[in-house]
Design a protein around this motif. Structure first.
Motif, PDB file in Angstrom:
ATOM      1  N   TYR A 125      23.225 -30.250  27.570  1.00 38.19           N
ATOM      2  CA  TYR A 125      23.431 -31.624  28.044  1.00 38.19           C
ATOM      3  C   TYR A 125      24.373 -31.642  29.247  1.00 38.19           C
ATOM      4  O   TYR A 125      24.188 -32.408  30.190  1.00 38.19           O
ATOM      5  CB  TYR A 125      24.000 -32.450  26.891  1.00 38.19           C
ATOM      6  CG  TYR A 125      24.175 -33.930  27.165  1.00 38.19           C
ATOM      7  CD1 TYR A 125      23.207 -34.848  26.781  1.00 38.19           C
ATOM      8  CD2 TYR A 125      25.336 -34.409  27.775  1.00 38.19           C
ATOM      9  CE1 TYR A 125      23.376 -36.204  27.008  1.00 38.19           C
ATOM     10  CE2 TYR A 125      25.506 -35.763  28.009  1.00 38.19           C
ATOM     11  CZ  TYR A 125      24.528 -36.660  27.624  1.00 38.19           C
ATOM     12  OH  TYR A 125      24.700 -37.995  27.855  1.00 38.19           O
TER      13      TYR A 125
ATOM     14  N   ILE B  14      22.917 -29.716  33.176  1.00 39.51           N
ATOM     15  CA  ILE B  14      21.690 -30.097  33.892  1.00 39.51           C
ATOM     16  C   ILE B  14      21.925 -30.064  35.398  1.00 39.51           C
ATOM     17  O   ILE B  14      22.888 -30.613  35.918  1.00 39.51           O
ATOM     18  CB  ILE B  14      21.229 -31.495  33.452  1.00 39.51           C
ATOM     19  CG1 ILE B  14      20.937 -31.523  31.950  1.00 39.51           C
ATOM     20  CG2 ILE B  14      19.987 -31.924  34.230  1.00 39.51           C
ATOM     21  CD1 ILE B  14      20.662 -32.903  31.411  1.00 39.51           C
TER      22      ILE B  14
ATOM     23  N   VAL C  38      16.459 -28.625  35.402  1.00 33.27           N
ATOM     24  CA  VAL C  38      16.137 -29.898  34.762  1.00 33.27           C
ATOM     25  C   VAL C  38      14.699 -29.942  34.249  1.00 33.27           C
ATOM     26  O   VAL C  38      14.426 -30.497  33.177  1.00 33.27           O
ATOM     27  CB  VAL C  38      16.406 -31.076  35.737  1.00 33.27           C
ATOM     28  CG1 VAL C  38      15.515 -30.993  36.966  1.00 33.27           C
ATOM     29  CG2 VAL C  38      16.220 -32.404  35.023  1.00 33.27           C
TER      30      VAL C  38
ATOM     31  N   LEU D  96      14.558 -27.792  31.056  1.00 29.74           N
ATOM     32  CA  LEU D  96      15.275 -28.448  29.960  1.00 29.74           C
ATOM     33  C   LEU D  96      14.522 -29.673  29.443  1.00 29.74           C
ATOM     34  O   LEU D  96      14.520 -29.947  28.245  1.00 29.74           O
ATOM     35  CB  LEU D  96      16.679 -28.849  30.409  1.00 29.74           C
ATOM     36  CG  LEU D  96      17.648 -27.701  30.714  1.00 29.74           C
ATOM     37  CD1 LEU D  96      19.025 -28.244  31.066  1.00 29.74           C
ATOM     38  CD2 LEU D  96      17.744 -26.751  29.536  1.00 29.74           C
ATOM     39  N   LEU D  97      13.873 -30.389  30.348  1.00 28.87           N
ATOM     40  CA  LEU D  97      13.089 -31.547  29.919  1.00 28.87           C
ATOM     41  C   LEU D  97      11.921 -31.103  29.037  1.00 28.87           C
ATOM     42  O   LEU D  97      11.603 -31.746  28.031  1.00 28.87           O
ATOM     43  CB  LEU D  97      12.565 -32.314  31.141  1.00 28.87           C
ATOM     44  CG  LEU D  97      11.732 -33.560  30.843  1.00 28.87           C
ATOM     45  CD1 LEU D  97      12.522 -34.561  30.004  1.00 28.87           C
ATOM     46  CD2 LEU D  97      11.282 -34.212  32.147  1.00 28.87           C
TER      47      LEU D  97
ATOM     48  N   LYS E 255      16.796 -35.133  26.415  1.00 29.53           N
ATOM     49  CA  LYS E 255      15.668 -35.698  27.153  1.00 29.53           C
ATOM     50  C   LYS E 255      16.116 -36.897  27.978  1.00 29.53           C
ATOM     51  O   LYS E 255      15.757 -37.030  29.153  1.00 29.53           O
ATOM     52  CB  LYS E 255      14.570 -36.105  26.172  1.00 29.53           C
ATOM     53  CG  LYS E 255      13.252 -36.524  26.825  1.00 29.53           C
ATOM     54  CD  LYS E 255      12.195 -36.767  25.757  1.00 29.53           C
ATOM     55  CE  LYS E 255      10.860 -37.143  26.366  1.00 29.53           C
ATOM     56  NZ  LYS E 255       9.820 -37.346  25.319  1.00 29.53           N
TER      57      LYS E 255
ATOM     58  N   CYS F   9      18.079 -35.734  31.006  1.00 29.76           N
ATOM     59  CA  CYS F   9      17.210 -35.164  32.043  1.00 29.76           C
ATOM     60  C   CYS F   9      16.571 -36.274  32.870  1.00 29.76           C
ATOM     61  O   CYS F   9      16.516 -36.200  34.105  1.00 29.76           O
ATOM     62  CB  CYS F   9      16.139 -34.284  31.408  1.00 29.76           C
ATOM     63  SG  CYS F   9      16.742 -32.717  30.751  1.00 29.76           S
TER      64      CYS F   9
END
Length: 339
Positions: free
Chosen positions: A289, A292, A297, A300-301, A313, A316
């Protein structure tokens, strides 16, 4: 009338913060051969190149003979917002610069605070009677003049929680963690990419519903003492076991490289979700978290979407909403249009 008594339910305190930031930038629009430009008809303008401040595109419009509503013998100047927006606040400073002995010196400036509501509504801010043409031309030494525009954009940031993701408190597992180190009483061995790890079924069952189903459910593997895992890195499974036994992640405390730590956190999050170790999943989500950036990004999304990480989510999507990020991701190839 009497007040009823009962059990009071207390919830944890929460807090949030409203923040704003100011982004400042400037652009110098220089006009050479001003004696030619001064013959521009009233209402016509010369426009600077587009420049960006605060994620928005701007330009300078200079009317050598003034706008149609300007008084006689006056030049006009405006700053133009060229980006489509719903609402932008900015402080605009317009300054005249002329060359005197090789130095560009200020001959006066004007400032105004403007609100731009849309590109089709209030997209220009400036002055119809900016300067008398005769006064301006009287101070020009080399037939050139510069107009410096400074823009200070006020941006309201999204309201954010003042507390990190909620992580339940750890429990005392020191004695249990010693069993992992010594292997005493181990009754199952995991083979992970050429590495072996001894463990205890009873502990795994107590800590993971997936292991509970594997060793105690209808599809139990009670007789299997060696279990092969081929789709996980050995270091990830090792840290997963350490966490199950001790509520700690030794590798995180040993890593100085944030990128290396974030990479392990991504893999551990996937493993934690696979074996339903919820607190470990939340810890990894909390680490990601705060890491990012435009390089990770998209990845991670994808992880957040696949493993139901709602907070990650949301973070992101908030990052992707930053002005200019989406075009950069398309340009770098990290985002692609699906035909």
């Amino acid at each position: 009338m009497s007040l009823s008594t009962g059990t009071s339910v207390h919830t944890a305190p929460t807090a949030s913060t409203w923040r704003a930031e100011q982004v400042v930038g400037s652009h110098l629009f220089k006009i050479e051969e001003y004696s030619t430009a001064r013959n521009t008809e009233k209402g016509n303008f010369l426009e600077s190149d587009t420049f960006n401040v605060g994620g928005y595109d701007w330009s300078i419009k200079y009317f050598p003979s003034g706008t149609m509503v300007a008084e006689d013998d006056h030049a006009s100047i405006f700053i133009c917002l060229k980006s489509p927006v719903d609402y932008v606040q900015a402080e605009i400073t317009l300054e005249i610069l002329v060359n005197q002995n090789g130095n560009m010196l200020s001959q006066g400036q004007l400032s105004a605070f403007a609100t731009f509501k849309s590109i089709t509504d209030t997209s220009d801010c400036g002055y119809s009677n900016f300067v008398r043409r005769s006064e301006l031309e009287s101070v020009l030494n080399d037939n050139s003049v510069g107009f410096k525009c400074s823009v200070c954009v006020s941006k309201v940031l999204p309201v954010e929680s003042d507390f990190p993701l909620p992580v339940p408190p750890p429990i005392a597992l020191q004695q249990i963690s010693n069993l992992l180190e010594t292997g005493i009483g181990a009754d199952v061995t995991f083979e992970v990419n050429g590495h072996t790890f001894k463990a205890h079924k009873s502990i795994l069952v107590a800590r993971s519903k997936v292991f509970e189903a594997q060793f105690s459910g209808p599809c139990k593997e009670k007789t299997d003492t060696i279990i092969k895992i081929e789709d996980m890195e050995a270091v990830v499974f090792k840290e997963l076991l350490h966490y199950i036994y001790s509520e700690t992640i030794p590798a995180f405390s040993e890593m100085n490289d944030s990128e290396e730590k974030n990479n392990l956190a991504q893999h551990l999050l996937v493993a934690a979700d696979r074996y339903d170790v919820e607190r470990l999943r939340i810890i990894c989500e909390d680490i990601l978290y705060g890491s990012i950036n435009k390089d990770n990004v998209v990845a991670l999304l994808s992880i957040a979407d696949m493993h139901n990480c709602i907070n990650l989510k949301t973070a992101c999507f908030k990052f992707l909403a930053t002005p200019g990020i989406i075009p950069q991701l398309f340009e770098s190839g990290k985002l692609k249009l699906i035909p």
